[in-house]
Scaffold this motif. Sequence first.
Motif, mmCIF file in Angstrom:
data_model
loop_
_atom_site.group_PDB
_atom_site.id
_atom_site.type_symbol
_atom_site.label_atom_id
_atom_site.label_comp_id
_atom_site.label_asym_id
_atom_site.label_seq_id
_atom_site.Cartn_x
_atom_site.Cartn_y
_atom_site.Cartn_z
ATOM 1 N N GLU A 69 0.854 -1.180 0.000
ATOM 2 C CA GLU A 69 0.000 0.000 0.000
ATOM 3 C C GLU A 69 0.892 1.232 0.000
ATOM 4 N N MET A 114 -2.258 0.855 -4.402
ATOM 5 C CA MET A 114 -1.472 -0.351 -4.164
ATOM 6 C C MET A 114 -0.458 -0.458 -5.293
ATOM 7 N N THR A 116 -6.767 0.924 -4.738
ATOM 8 C CA THR A 116 -6.888 0.152 -3.508
ATOM 9 C C THR A 116 -8.319 -0.298 -3.265
#
Length: 374
Positions: free
Chosen positions: A249, A291, A361
């Motif tokens: 992340e 991500m 994400t």
Amino acid sequence: MSAQLHLKSVNKKYNPGTAHEVHAVQDLDLEVGRGEIVALLGSSGCGKTSTLRMIAGFEEVSSGEVDIDGRRIDRLAPAKRGVAMAFEGYSLYPPLSIRENIAFALKSEKLPQADVNTRVEQIAALLEIDDILDKHPNAISGGQQQRVSLGRALNRRADLHVLDEPMGQLEPQLRAILRGRIKHYIKEHELTAILVTHDQTEANALADRIAVMEGGVLQQFDTPENLKNRPSNIFTGAFIGEPPMNLFEAVAEVVSGHVQLRLSPEVTLTYPSSTFSEELQGRIQQDHGVMIGVRPHSVQLTKEGLLAEVFANQWLGDQTHIAARFAGGSIVSVVHDLALPKAGDQIRIAISADDLHIFDTRSGEALSHGGQLA
């Protein structure tokens, strides 16, 4: 002989309308071209075998259509579909010899016995079972039975050939040899084939395109090259490749002509803005949190780079897999030589912008590959 296969919004529900309902295949759309080899790839329970069995007629389609060359087959009995299938469970005829089992598929063609013998012996030689043709199924090994089932299916002239884990019981060396032979045979005879496997190596070696499935949902249907280099989402990116893609992340910002990807308070990847398209810069600033993924083969060991601490080193005979603590998690680098850092050593790594995959994400969808929009 070959045909086109088209699955249109195909669903499979087990125990429908009960508390134990399982939606095994969900709204699957899939087209297999004439003479194409397609692999259904995924982990156990992803829906790939249910899909294959619906095509062959051994499972009912809950809704949707299965067509071959525009002819709807999902309402037909298995024997009327024009589909030849090699089962993972072999399904050989015990009273018949291996020769007779393979020849059984040729009965409908009403060939002269000499032609039948020739075709049986040719496919047996290709699969290295020519020395057991006069034996019976109960006298041969599981791997040999699987090759007999495969030979019987390939020998049959059909619109479509479906192969369920066709080499799952074979030892690795034999599998490696037979992959090339089987693909050549399918292409030489212009067959259309769809196979189920959980083995990425097998799918990459045999298939023109691969359908990656998870939870009954088609994640991506593409060439082996695009699945690796341009995964459409986080699942495909992480599932395809060995070792798996490294994922982190990150908080993304564009500051003073640079794109910064902050993986942790201590680790930030910084690249000139020129390495990312303007559209991508706008998107990642809007999303802020993303991500990022990088393949282990693209994690470079350098003299000047970001610090990581080794906790495992595996030499596999032709490459080294180095696992290190990095950015609050772990990262794996693959080196195509014998590398000697041991547990506890400090190494420095670098990641090129060209090797970065960036994902949303929240949705999991790919935003970019190598700095360009996906």
